[in-house]
Design a protein around this motif. Sequence first.
Motif, PDB file in Angstrom:
ATOM      1  N   SER A  10      43.489  35.868  61.238  1.00  0.00           N
ATOM      2  CA  SER A  10      44.900  35.893  61.618  1.00  0.00           C
ATOM      3  C   SER A  10      45.656  36.768  60.627  1.00  0.00           C
ATOM      4  CB  SER A  10      45.490  34.485  61.646  1.00  0.00           C
ATOM      5  OG  SER A  10      45.371  33.879  60.377  1.00  0.00           O
ATOM      6  N   ALA A  11      46.659  37.459  61.137  1.00  0.00           N
ATOM      7  CA  ALA A  11      47.467  38.331  60.290  1.00  0.00           C
ATOM      8  C   ALA A  11      48.067  37.530  59.142  1.00  0.00           C
ATOM      9  CB  ALA A  11      48.550  39.008  61.112  1.00  0.00           C
ATOM     10  N   GLY A  12      48.012  38.076  57.958  1.00  0.00           N
ATOM     11  CA  GLY A  12      48.534  37.413  56.770  1.00  0.00           C
ATOM     12  C   GLY A  12      47.509  36.594  56.016  1.00  0.00           C
ATOM     13  N   GLN A  13      46.369  36.347  56.623  1.00  0.00           N
ATOM     14  CA  GLN A  13      45.291  35.589  55.969  1.00  0.00           C
ATOM     15  C   GLN A  13      44.860  36.331  54.701  1.00  0.00           C
ATOM     16  OE1 GLN A  13      42.166  35.193  58.813  1.00  0.00           O
ATOM     17  NE2 GLN A  13      40.918  33.847  57.547  1.00  0.00           N
ATOM     18  N   LEU A  14      44.716  35.605  53.605  1.00  0.00           N
ATOM     19  CA  LEU A  14      44.311  36.194  52.329  1.00  0.00           C
ATOM     20  C   LEU A  14      43.051  35.503  51.837  1.00  0.00           C
ATOM     21  CD1 LEU A  14      45.012  38.171  50.000  1.00  0.00           C
ATOM     22  CD2 LEU A  14      46.217  36.267  48.921  1.00  0.00           C
ATOM     23  N   VAL A  15      42.053  36.299  51.529  1.00  0.00           N
ATOM     24  CA  VAL A  15      40.790  35.779  51.006  1.00  0.00           C
ATOM     25  C   VAL A  15      40.611  36.322  49.595  1.00  0.00           C
ATOM     26  CG1 VAL A  15      38.297  35.662  51.319  1.00  0.00           C
ATOM     27  CG2 VAL A  15      39.791  35.790  53.328  1.00  0.00           C
ATOM     28  N   ARG A  16      40.482  35.418  48.643  1.00  0.00           N
ATOM     29  CA  ARG A  16      40.152  35.802  47.263  1.00  0.00           C
ATOM     30  C   ARG A  16      38.661  35.559  47.096  1.00  0.00           C
ATOM     31  NH1 ARG A  16      45.452  33.614  46.606  1.00  0.00           N
ATOM     32  NH2 ARG A  16      46.824  35.228  45.797  1.00  0.00           N
ATOM     33  N   HIS A  17      37.909  36.626  47.032  1.00  0.00           N
ATOM     34  CA  HIS A  17      36.450  36.532  47.030  1.00  0.00           C
ATOM     35  C   HIS A  17      35.939  36.011  45.694  1.00  0.00           C
ATOM     36  CE1 HIS A  17      36.660  38.620  50.809  1.00  0.00           C
ATOM     37  NE2 HIS A  17      37.453  39.509  50.234  1.00  0.00           N
ATOM     38  N   SER A  18      34.993  35.082  45.764  1.00  0.00           N
ATOM     39  CA  SER A  18      34.486  34.445  44.545  1.00  0.00           C
ATOM     40  C   SER A  18      33.451  35.304  43.819  1.00  0.00           C
ATOM     41  CB  SER A  18      33.908  33.070  44.862  1.00  0.00           C
ATOM     42  OG  SER A  18      32.844  33.184  45.780  1.00  0.00           O
ATOM     43  N   ILE A  19      32.803  36.212  44.529  1.00  0.00           N
ATOM     44  CA  ILE A  19      31.815  37.083  43.882  1.00  0.00           C
ATOM     45  C   ILE A  19      32.546  38.125  43.049  1.00  0.00           C
ATOM     46  CG2 ILE A  19      30.047  38.847  44.283  1.00  0.00           C
ATOM     47  CD1 ILE A  19      29.331  37.376  46.869  1.00  0.00           C
ATOM     48  N   THR A  20      32.108  38.301  41.817  1.00  0.00           N
ATOM     49  CA  THR A  20      32.604  39.385  40.962  1.00  0.00           C
ATOM     50  C   THR A  20      31.399  40.199  40.515  1.00  0.00           C
ATOM     51  OG1 THR A  20      32.479  38.027  38.963  1.00  0.00           O
ATOM     52  CG2 THR A  20      34.585  38.042  40.132  1.00  0.00           C
ATOM     53  N   ARG A  21      31.651  41.393  39.983  1.00  0.00           N
ATOM     54  CA  ARG A  21      30.537  42.252  39.590  1.00  0.00           C
ATOM     55  C   ARG A  21      30.946  43.107  38.419  1.00  0.00           C
ATOM     56  NH1 ARG A  21      27.042  46.131  39.274  1.00  0.00           N
ATOM     57  NH2 ARG A  21      25.398  46.398  40.788  1.00  0.00           N
ATOM     58  N   THR A  22      30.128  43.085  37.362  1.00  0.00           N
ATOM     59  CA  THR A  22      30.332  43.973  36.227  1.00  0.00           C
ATOM     60  C   THR A  22      29.591  45.282  36.511  1.00  0.00           C
ATOM     61  OG1 THR A  22      30.553  42.126  34.703  1.00  0.00           O
ATOM     62  CG2 THR A  22      30.021  44.268  33.743  1.00  0.00           C
ATOM     63  N   VAL A  23      30.299  46.386  36.389  1.00  0.00           N
ATOM     64  CA  VAL A  23      29.751  47.712  36.672  1.00  0.00           C
ATOM     65  C   VAL A  23      29.038  48.234  35.430  1.00  0.00           C
ATOM     66  CG1 VAL A  23      30.311  50.068  37.369  1.00  0.00           C
ATOM     67  CG2 VAL A  23      31.620  48.148  38.305  1.00  0.00           C
ATOM     68  N   THR A 100      34.597  44.443  34.923  1.00  0.00           N
ATOM     69  CA  THR A 100      34.216  43.441  35.920  1.00  0.00           C
ATOM     70  C   THR A 100      35.245  43.478  37.040  1.00  0.00           C
ATOM     71  OG1 THR A 100      33.126  42.060  34.283  1.00  0.00           O
ATOM     72  CG2 THR A 100      33.788  40.988  36.332  1.00  0.00           C
ATOM     73  N   ILE A 101      34.745  43.627  38.260  1.00  0.00           N
ATOM     74  CA  ILE A 101      35.605  43.820  39.425  1.00  0.00           C
ATOM     75  C   ILE A 101      35.677  42.532  40.243  1.00  0.00           C
ATOM     76  CG2 ILE A 101      35.941  45.180  41.540  1.00  0.00           C
ATOM     77  CD1 ILE A 101      36.180  46.772  38.862  1.00  0.00           C
ATOM     78  N   ARG A 102      36.896  42.169  40.616  1.00  0.00           N
ATOM     79  CA  ARG A 102      37.131  41.081  41.563  1.00  0.00           C
ATOM     80  C   ARG A 102      37.925  41.667  42.721  1.00  0.00           C
ATOM     81  NH1 ARG A 102      42.226  39.142  41.785  1.00  0.00           N
ATOM     82  NH2 ARG A 102      43.590  39.592  40.026  1.00  0.00           N
ATOM     83  N   VAL A 103      37.818  41.016  43.889  1.00  0.00           N
ATOM     84  CA  VAL A 103      38.395  41.583  45.107  1.00  0.00           C
ATOM     85  C   VAL A 103      39.129  40.512  45.900  1.00  0.00           C
ATOM     86  CG1 VAL A 103      37.813  42.728  47.308  1.00  0.00           C
ATOM     87  CG2 VAL A 103      36.549  43.314  45.217  1.00  0.00           C
ATOM     88  N   GLU A 104      40.200  40.945  46.548  1.00  0.00           N
ATOM     89  CA  GLU A 104      40.863  40.111  47.529  1.00  0.00           C
ATOM     90  C   GLU A 104      41.060  40.933  48.799  1.00  0.00           C
ATOM     91  OE1 GLU A 104      44.444  39.005  45.410  1.00  0.00           O
ATOM     92  OE2 GLU A 104      45.604  40.590  46.407  1.00  0.00           O
ATOM     93  N   THR A 105      41.061  40.239  49.932  1.00  0.00           N
ATOM     94  CA  THR A 105      41.212  40.892  51.229  1.00  0.00           C
ATOM     95  C   THR A 105      42.326  40.205  51.999  1.00  0.00           C
ATOM     96  OG1 THR A 105      38.867  41.492  51.323  1.00  0.00           O
ATOM     97  CG2 THR A 105      40.062  41.421  53.418  1.00  0.00           C
ATOM     98  N   GLU A 106      43.231  41.018  52.519  1.00  0.00           N
ATOM     99  CA  GLU A 106      44.298  40.510  53.376  1.00  0.00           C
ATOM    100  C   GLU A 106      44.074  41.028  54.790  1.00  0.00           C
ATOM    101  OE1 GLU A 106      49.166  40.582  53.813  1.00  0.00           O
ATOM    102  OE2 GLU A 106      48.228  41.429  52.022  1.00  0.00           O
TER     103      GLU A 106
END
Length: 150
Positions: A10-23, A100-106
């Motif tokens: 649904s529009a506006g849904q925000l997911v804060r992803h738990s996986i992180t990754r060190t480059v 270390t990268i973290r990501v969120e998706t809207e």
Amino acid sequence: MTGLYLEEFSAGQLVRHSITRTVTESDNVLFSVMTMNPQPLHIDFDFASKTEWGKPLVNSLFTLGLMIGISVHDTTLGTTIANLGMTETVFPHPVFHGDTIRVETEVISVRESQSKPDRGIVEFEHRAFNQDGTLVAKCRRHAMIRKRLA
């Protein structure tokens, strides 16, 4: 399969992803070599040491791929039919070895396909941050997503 079906977005849904990754340095060099990118800013420590950054920058296409890849488990794993395109891709701050990268998706928008009743299109905005919370990448992505089978 953990991906979401069209009806679950649904529009506006925000997911804060738990996986992180060190480059790592290996990530950057391997990706640059695999994609035939000889840019010394990515792979030549001596060259990079003489730039304003003082050290190699991680290849921005690696950063883009990592950002979207981190999002897959929580959003589209097994439910994507195709990526349709990416727009408004920006890299406002460089990524360096050891970040270390973290990501969120809207979810920006969701619509059913006009020609195929078993699918629809979701527009995502992915945002990647380093360990200090600095935005390092952002893009809009349109993906064709399966509907749940009745």
